[in-house]
Design a protein around this motif. Structure first.
Motif, PDB file in Angstrom:
ATOM      1  N   LEU A 198       0.825  -1.204   0.000  1.00  0.00           N
ATOM      2  CA  LEU A 198       0.000   0.000   0.000  1.00  0.00           C
ATOM      3  C   LEU A 198       0.864   1.261   0.000  1.00  0.00           C
ATOM      4  O   LEU A 198       0.549   2.240  -0.689  1.00  0.00           O
ATOM      5  CB  LEU A 198      -0.925   0.003   1.218  1.00  0.00           C
TER       6      LEU A 198
ATOM      7  N   ARG B 211      -8.680  -3.654  -3.178  1.00  0.00           N
ATOM      8  CA  ARG B 211      -7.412  -3.316  -2.535  1.00  0.00           C
ATOM      9  C   ARG B 211      -7.388  -3.752  -1.074  1.00  0.00           C
ATOM     10  O   ARG B 211      -6.358  -4.240  -0.582  1.00  0.00           O
ATOM     11  CB  ARG B 211      -7.170  -1.807  -2.643  1.00  0.00           C
ATOM     12  N   TYR B 212      -8.507  -3.600  -0.370  1.00  0.00           N
ATOM     13  CA  TYR B 212      -8.464  -3.766   1.088  1.00  0.00           C
ATOM     14  C   TYR B 212      -9.058  -5.080   1.604  1.00  0.00           C
ATOM     15  O   TYR B 212      -8.861  -5.413   2.775  1.00  0.00           O
ATOM     16  CB  TYR B 212      -9.133  -2.568   1.770  1.00  0.00           C
TER      17      TYR B 212
ATOM     18  N   ASP C 291      -7.819   6.698   1.361  1.00  0.00           N
ATOM     19  CA  ASP C 291      -8.442   6.149   0.146  1.00  0.00           C
ATOM     20  C   ASP C 291      -9.967   6.182   0.251  1.00  0.00           C
ATOM     21  O   ASP C 291     -10.658   6.510  -0.722  1.00  0.00           O
ATOM     22  CB  ASP C 291      -7.971   4.709  -0.075  1.00  0.00           C
TER      23      ASP C 291
END
Length: 306
Positions: free
Chosen positions: A10, A208-209, A237
């Protein structure tokens, strides 16, 4: 992939974004960590916090100076140390934005709308007003006419006051669309808000998470600092998407709206990072009187209750 590897990934992705928008990241830190603890921090401790993310001292100082000129922050020199506090207007803007970021989906709606008319004589302020009302989720129906189905009325009032138009803008609240066809309503929502683009950003956030959440459940991060950095990147984000999200009632949203899943994922990760990141902020961020004070009670109302 381990939690540590996820964090490195990240950070690397953040550093590859060009240009790095340091001002936006610093505003994320103030809004998420500093505003709930009094709104003031020693510049040196802020630089130390952000350095692992790739923001060097020179960039942070330059950015802080710019935010001061824009009336977000106010400096205070004590000896050789510089402290920066949210200004009154900066604090109000955070108070307006914070509920939008942490509150979650709007499930209750009585079917009415709030309309804001900006008369022609406000021409010089219209661009600023459209932008700031857009931050509150208002869509642009026509020249000088904005609408939202379920706005934060106190935030609207404060925004009009900050722009000194509270006695000039015309507000019609609880306007009903009972004579409007469903097709016309769908078209209105489509024209006012780009939900397809917004949904794509939520999809990217989830992609992404979700691996980050999986890794955190399997193995804890190595340090409280890592937790603080991950929390900052995630909220940064998420915040960038939320400030573009009109937060429409669920009845006006597409089926399987990914914003709902993104909110839940963000809450789940936030809870896992909360204790460690708060310990880090308490030990490493300073005011002129010592460590940051404890968060206010309203901080613990985030995400439906921490």
């Amino acid at each position: 992939m381990s939690s540590a590897s996820q964090l490195k990934k990240l950070i690397r992705e953040f550093q590859q974004r060009q240009p790095i928008r340091a001002g936006s990241l610093i505003m994320t830190v103030y809004g998420d960590a500093i505003a709930p603890r009094g709104g003031t921090v020693w510049l040196g401790s802020l630089i130390n916090l952000l350095e692992p993310l790739g923001l060097n001292g020179r960039l942070v100082r330059t950015t802080i100076s710019r935010l001061s000129k824009d009336n977000w922050l106010a400096p205070n020199q004590v000896g050789r140390k510089s402290y920066y506090s949210l200004t009154a207007s900066g604090r109000k803007r955070f108070q307006n934005a914070t509920p939008r970021i942490y509150a979650g989906p709007q499930t209750d709606w009585d079917g009415t709308w709030c309309l804001v008319f900006l008369p022609n004589h406000l021409r010089q302020k219209k661009d600023t007003l459209r932008r700031e009302l857009g931050w509150l989720g208002f869509g642009n129906l026509a020249a000088g006419l904005l609408a939202h189905p379920n706005p934060d009325m106190e935030a609207l009032k404060q925004t009009l006051e900050l722009n000194e138009v509270e006695d000039e803008a015309i507000i019609l609240n609880k306007a009903r669309h009972s004579l409007t066809s469903g097709k016309a309503l769908d078209k209105l929502v489509h024209e006012c808000w780009d939900l397809a683009d917004l949904g794509q950003h939520y999809h990217e956030f989830l992609s992404r998470y979700r691996p980050v959440y999986k890794s955190l459940k399997e193995s804890a991060l190595a340090s409280d600092e890592d937790g603080a950095l991950l929390r900052i990147l995630m909220i940064h984000d998420y915040r960038k998407i939320l400030l573009r999200d009109p937060l429409l009632p669920t009845g006006l949203l597409p089926a399987q709206w990914e914003g709902t899943s993104a909110h839940q994922l963000c809450r789940n990760i936030y809870l896992l990072l909360l204790d460690g990141s708060e310990r880090y902020f308490s030990k490493n961020l300073e005011t002129a009187d010592g460590p940051l004070p404890a968060p206010s009670a309203i901080f613990y109302q985030r995400f439906g209750g921490l």
